[in-house]
Scaffold this motif. Structure first.
Motif, PDB file in Angstrom:
ATOM      1  N   ASP A   4       0.817  -1.216   0.000  1.00 54.58           N
ATOM      2  CA  ASP A   4       0.000   0.000   0.000  1.00 54.58           C
ATOM      3  C   ASP A   4       0.851   1.266   0.000  1.00 54.58           C
ATOM      4  OD1 ASP A   4      -2.765   1.186   0.257  1.00 54.58           O
ATOM      5  OD2 ASP A   4      -1.808   2.077   2.028  1.00 54.58           O
ATOM      6  N   SER A   5       2.052   1.189   0.563  1.00 53.44           N
ATOM      7  CA  SER A   5       2.905   2.385   0.582  1.00 53.44           C
ATOM      8  C   SER A   5       3.270   2.818  -0.831  1.00 53.44           C
ATOM      9  CB  SER A   5       4.172   2.135   1.403  1.00 53.44           C
ATOM     10  OG  SER A   5       5.099   1.322   0.714  1.00 53.44           O
ATOM     11  N   VAL A   6       3.455   1.844  -1.730  1.00 48.39           N
ATOM     12  CA  VAL A   6       3.769   2.180  -3.121  1.00 48.39           C
ATOM     13  C   VAL A   6       2.551   2.796  -3.800  1.00 48.39           C
ATOM     14  CG1 VAL A   6       4.464   1.259  -5.362  1.00 48.39           C
ATOM     15  CG2 VAL A   6       5.487   0.349  -3.269  1.00 48.39           C
ATOM     16  N   ILE A   7       1.375   2.190  -3.584  1.00 48.51           N
ATOM     17  CA  ILE A   7       0.166   2.691  -4.243  1.00 48.51           C
ATOM     18  C   ILE A   7      -0.230   4.057  -3.695  1.00 48.51           C
ATOM     19  CG2 ILE A   7      -2.238   2.197  -4.816  1.00 48.51           C
ATOM     20  CD1 ILE A   7      -1.583  -0.783  -4.315  1.00 48.51           C
ATOM     21  N   SER A   8      -0.206   4.208  -2.373  1.00 48.89           N
ATOM     22  CA  SER A   8      -0.612   5.484  -1.772  1.00 48.89           C
ATOM     23  C   SER A   8       0.361   6.604  -2.145  1.00 48.89           C
ATOM     24  CB  SER A   8      -0.724   5.359  -0.249  1.00 48.89           C
ATOM     25  OG  SER A   8       0.517   5.000   0.326  1.00 48.89           O
ATOM     26  N   THR A   9       1.639   6.265  -2.286  1.00 54.69           N
ATOM     27  CA  THR A   9       2.601   7.275  -2.719  1.00 54.69           C
ATOM     28  C   THR A   9       2.349   7.660  -4.173  1.00 54.69           C
ATOM     29  OG1 THR A   9       4.265   6.440  -1.172  1.00 54.69           O
ATOM     30  CG2 THR A   9       5.055   7.828  -2.978  1.00 54.69           C
ATOM     31  N   SER A  10       1.912   6.707  -4.997  1.00 59.06           N
ATOM     32  CA  SER A  10       1.571   7.009  -6.385  1.00 59.06           C
ATOM     33  C   SER A  10       0.427   8.019  -6.445  1.00 59.06           C
ATOM     34  CB  SER A  10       1.159   5.733  -7.129  1.00 59.06           C
ATOM     35  OG  SER A  10       2.191   4.775  -7.110  1.00 59.06           O
ATOM     36  N   VAL A  11      -0.542   7.844  -5.541  1.00 57.97           N
ATOM     37  CA  VAL A  11      -1.662   8.780  -5.475  1.00 57.97           C
ATOM     38  C   VAL A  11      -1.181  10.130  -4.967  1.00 57.97           C
ATOM     39  CG1 VAL A  11      -3.847   9.286  -4.313  1.00 57.97           C
ATOM     40  CG2 VAL A  11      -3.396   6.982  -5.188  1.00 57.97           C
ATOM     41  N   GLY A  12      -0.318  10.106  -3.951  1.00 56.00           N
ATOM     42  CA  GLY A  12       0.203  11.336  -3.374  1.00 56.00           C
ATOM     43  C   GLY A  12      -0.651  11.817  -2.214  1.00 56.00           C
ATOM     44  N   THR A  13      -0.021  12.515  -1.282  1.00 55.88           N
ATOM     45  CA  THR A  13      -0.762  13.122  -0.183  1.00 55.88           C
ATOM     46  C   THR A  13      -1.319  14.438  -0.695  1.00 55.88           C
ATOM     47  OG1 THR A  13       0.699  12.102   1.436  1.00 55.88           O
ATOM     48  CG2 THR A  13      -0.629  13.963   2.188  1.00 55.88           C
TER      49      THR A  13
ATOM     50  N   ALA B 154       6.753  14.988  -3.322  1.00 53.95           N
ATOM     51  CA  ALA B 154       6.298  15.359  -4.663  1.00 53.95           C
ATOM     52  C   ALA B 154       7.132  14.700  -5.755  1.00 53.95           C
ATOM     53  CB  ALA B 154       6.318  16.878  -4.826  1.00 53.95           C
ATOM     54  N   ALA B 155       8.453  14.647  -5.585  1.00 54.62           N
ATOM     55  CA  ALA B 155       9.323  14.082  -6.620  1.00 54.62           C
ATOM     56  C   ALA B 155       9.042  12.595  -6.826  1.00 54.62           C
ATOM     57  CB  ALA B 155      10.789  14.294  -6.242  1.00 54.62           C
ATOM     58  N   VAL B 156       8.816  11.873  -5.740  1.00 52.13           N
ATOM     59  CA  VAL B 156       8.529  10.439  -5.851  1.00 52.13           C
ATOM     60  C   VAL B 156       7.152  10.219  -6.465  1.00 52.13           C
ATOM     61  CG1 VAL B 156       8.312   8.265  -4.589  1.00 52.13           C
ATOM     62  CG2 VAL B 156      10.010   9.953  -3.878  1.00 52.13           C
ATOM     63  N   VAL B 157       6.193  11.067  -6.084  1.00 56.28           N
ATOM     64  CA  VAL B 157       4.847  10.957  -6.654  1.00 56.28           C
ATOM     65  C   VAL B 157       4.892  11.122  -8.170  1.00 56.28           C
ATOM     66  CG1 VAL B 157       2.557  12.025  -6.759  1.00 56.28           C
ATOM     67  CG2 VAL B 157       3.686  11.722  -4.556  1.00 56.28           C
ATOM     68  N   VAL B 158       5.681  12.063  -8.636  1.00 57.26           N
ATOM     69  CA  VAL B 158       5.808  12.301 -10.076  1.00 57.26           C
ATOM     70  C   VAL B 158       6.335  11.046 -10.775  1.00 57.26           C
ATOM     71  CG1 VAL B 158       7.074  13.585 -11.844  1.00 57.26           C
ATOM     72  CG2 VAL B 158       6.080  14.786  -9.890  1.00 57.26           C
ATOM     73  N   LYS B 159       7.280  10.364 -10.134  1.00 54.65           N
ATOM     74  CA  LYS B 159       7.825   9.134 -10.718  1.00 54.65           C
ATOM     75  C   LYS B 159       6.775   8.026 -10.771  1.00 54.65           C
ATOM     76  CE  LYS B 159      12.551   9.775  -8.903  1.00 54.65           C
ATOM     77  NZ  LYS B 159      13.557   9.167  -7.995  1.00 54.65           N
TER      78      LYS B 159
END
Length: 233
Positions: A109-118, A134-139
């Protein structure tokens, strides 16, 4: 080969391998599909062979050997470098087929939730991503479009067909996972109050196929949730 091509074998001169001149004419070339296209394929169709191939590319990019062990080390180091969870992760391959793999729903879930972004709202009411990630979310954001759609595509095309799971049809996007005695479903959905919720479910020590309707129903229920719309995941 010369005879099969209808050529005079005596007139053919063998040459050793050489490096072409910089201005040499390109006779032919071949290239794979873009990485995101291949990721979408193995996500939608659950193509384990392709997943392993992409895993080897990750290993090479990380300076590891393109082997099962090298790929596993590269995946763990890439997660850690990008600030994602790695606690308790044991990987023996990239496809998830090894029964020695160990990974928690929190890590998935940490990968998926980071994809969505806070996501939060700024003073003008516009959605913004917290600067810290933000930089990781963009990736990772492009990954969201690679998940199968409930009752619509890939390994979810024939699922979400019960009364309990139909609320998720078209709204849940998730990756499946199946081994003997294990069934998993991880992805995200948009609630009726327009919040994005991520989830990761793993049913173990059970009949994998019998577990699927329950996992589908759980994901579908997330779609029906109401609540505030403050913009947080």
């Amino acid at each position: 080969m010369a005879s099969r091509l209808g050529l005079d074998a005596a007139a053919i001169e063998a040459v050793a391998e050489q490096t072409a001149a910089p201005d040499a004419e390109v006779l032919a070339e071949v290239a794979s599909a873009p990485l995101l296209t291949r990721i979408r394929q193995f996500m939608v169709e659950s193509d384990n062979v392709l997943a392993e191939a992409v895993g080897r590319e990750i290993a090479i990019a990380a300076g590891e050997t393109p082997s099962f062990r090298g790929t596993s080390r590269a995946i763990r180091s890439t997660l850690a470098t990008n600030g994602l969870l790695t606690d308790g992760v044991t990987l023996e391959d990239a496809s998830g087929l090894s029964r020695r793999n160990q990974i928690s729903v929190a890590v998935i879930d940490s990968v998926i939730s980071t994809s969505v972004g806070t996501v939060r709202s700024d003073e003008q009411g516009r959605a913004t991503v917290a600067p810290a990630n933000a930089a990781v979310v963009v990736k990772l954001r492009p990954l969201l479009d690679t998940f199968p759609v409930a009752a619509g595509s890939g390994t979810l095309e024939t699922r979400f067909d019960s009364d309990a799971s139909t609320p998720g049809v078209g709204w849940v996007r998730a990756k499946t996972g199946t081994l003997d005695g294990v069934s998993a479903l991880a992805g995200y959905t948009v609630t009726r109050s327009e919040r994005i919720l991520t989830f990761a479910f793993i049913s173990s020590d059970s009949n994998a196929f019998a577990s699927r309707p329950a996992l589908d129903a759980l994901a579908a229920q997330l779609r029906t949730l109401d609540g505030d719309t403050d913009g947080e995941n």
